[in-house]
Scaffold this active site. Sequence first.
Site, PDB file in Angstrom:
ATOM      1  N   LYS A  33      44.121  36.001  49.637  1.00 38.38           N
ATOM      2  CA  LYS A  33      44.125  37.261  50.387  1.00 38.38           C
ATOM      3  C   LYS A  33      42.688  37.565  50.830  1.00 38.38           C
ATOM      4  CE  LYS A  33      45.594  42.107  49.772  1.00 38.38           C
ATOM      5  NZ  LYS A  33      46.251  43.037  48.834  1.00 38.38           N
TER       6      LYS A  33
ATOM      7  N   SER B 240      51.274  45.652  45.685  1.00 40.89           N
ATOM      8  CA  SER B 240      50.986  44.805  46.846  1.00 40.89           C
ATOM      9  C   SER B 240      51.252  43.326  46.675  1.00 40.89           C
ATOM     10  CB  SER B 240      49.531  44.979  47.265  1.00 40.89           C
ATOM     11  OG  SER B 240      49.431  46.116  48.054  1.00 40.89           O
TER      12      SER B 240
ATOM     13  N   SER C 121      50.463  45.274  50.463  1.00 45.46           N
ATOM     14  CA  SER C 121      49.470  44.911  51.449  1.00 45.46           C
ATOM     15  C   SER C 121      49.231  43.403  51.569  1.00 45.46           C
ATOM     16  CB  SER C 121      48.154  45.596  51.101  1.00 45.46           C
ATOM     17  OG  SER C 121      47.663  45.128  49.859  1.00 45.46           O
TER      18      SER C 121
HETATM   19  N1  GLN Z   1      51.546  50.116  48.935  1.00 47.00           N
HETATM   20  C1  GLN Z   1      50.607  50.621  48.006  1.00 47.00           C
HETATM   21  C2  GLN Z   1      49.524  51.360  48.734  1.00 47.00           C
HETATM   22  O1  GLN Z   1      49.611  51.436  49.894  1.00 47.00           O
HETATM   23  C3  GLN Z   1      50.067  49.510  47.182  1.00 47.00           C
HETATM   24  C4  GLN Z   1      48.868  48.860  47.715  1.00 47.00           C
HETATM   25  C5  GLN Z   1      48.314  47.790  46.830  1.00 47.00           C
HETATM   26  O2  GLN Z   1      48.903  47.435  45.800  1.00 47.00           O
HETATM   27  N2  GLN Z   1      47.151  47.287  47.202  1.00 47.00           N
HETATM   28  O3  GLN Z   1      48.600  51.851  48.155  1.00 47.00           O
END
Ligand code: GLN
Length: 448
Positions: free
Chosen positions: A49, A148, A124
């Site tokens: 990532k 994410s 994400s």
């Molecule tokens: N969807 C969650 C957020 O928007 C999780 C994001 C993540 O785990 N980086 O914060």
Amino acid sequence: MQQAEAKKHLNAFVEVFAEEALQKARALDEKRKSGQPTGKLHGVVIGLKDVLCYKGHKVTAASHILNGFTATYNATAVQRLLDEEAIIIGTCNCDEFAMGSSNENSFYGNTLNALDESRVPGGSSGGSAVAVQAGLCMVSLGSDTGGSVRQPADFCGIIGFKPGYGRISRYGLIAYGSSFDQIGIFAKNIPDTALLLEVMAGPDAYDSTASEAPVPSYSAGLQEKANGLRIGYLTEALEHPGLDPEMAGVISCWVKDLNARGHDVQPIDFGLIDYIVPTYYILSTAEASSNLSRFDGVRYGYRDHRPGLELTDFYKETRSAGFGKEVKRRILLGTFVLSTGYFDAYFTQAQKVRRQLFDKTQLIFKDFDIILLPTVPSPAFKIGEKTDDPIAMYLADIYTVYANLTGIPAISIPLFTHSSGMPFGVQAMSNQLSELSLLRFAHQLAGE
Ligand code: GLN
């Protein structure tokens, strides 16, 4: 490599290190042929990532503000993969600074779900999920602050695993919410997941939050069967009005069937589910507002070059143009909940709820080995469906953020297909430092 080229339109990668990866593969071949001992990940092709530092390569958190920034050192997790002879194939697309649930907040544009290109891959870590889903690499790394890794894994029909907080060093991971962030793994099977965890886990002098606890041999440990586990499922999660009724039906039936596999399955009375999402969004944005203050145009990446700007205007202009809309929204939200007059009402209160969640979870683990719940409330949605409604997007994190608030390991296992044609699965969690029993259980569920 050809696959990555053929599937370029999925936009899973920010950059592919084609030439370098080929050279590395050749060198590894030579080494093996000469009879020298090989590493545990000899020739395993891995995507990272775009929030993980890989020395000499660009890392941007899919943000304009880090445009052109090159990592000056390896993240500990990345270093450990390289030491075992993995091949890093490239950096994967994601939501800017890992903020999002659909990969639609990336400076590089959105990533497509390879199973249905009109749908999001989740976020994400959407690019990392699609890279494995579409066979562009064998395994990949994401970061999981609130789901994410598990949510995009679920949307893409693969395995997504978040170890407990501190199992893998965060050194070299671009911070979003430091008390939540954890590097996670995307794979197509549990043995691959276990092997990667084994290689990356363990103490690290560069990260004082990395656990000192001994690291079991997860891959060897998988040989032992998961028998007679005490499994609890969150009734409130399965009966939640936000959960897709078809998914609720399938998962509820399936959970009860686990008794027949020799486990003892019982409902858990939880009582705190509606506090989870607000608590997460108060605390994670507070931490983000502080973490992201370092991106000021002086030290990294993009800067406003116009001559004659006063220092404050320079910061303002750089940050206004450098950050995208969602990141700015969260910096504002986080700054607000930390500001005088609101600190006690929001931040302190949310910390108290976090503690309650933790205590309640420890009580649950006195009676249970595993907690089961859905990973997501609905399967992968259409691109653009939720972009104008951030609250709807945040509420969809209801089942995943719990593990980050409490620091426990969690895994999403793909098991079913929805009538929309999209995959979905279940999520299992175990107590801190109990990754091995979680992986054993997942191994059994995945029928491997
Ligand atoms: N969807 C969650 C957020 O928007 C999780 C994001 C993540 O785990 N980086 O914060």
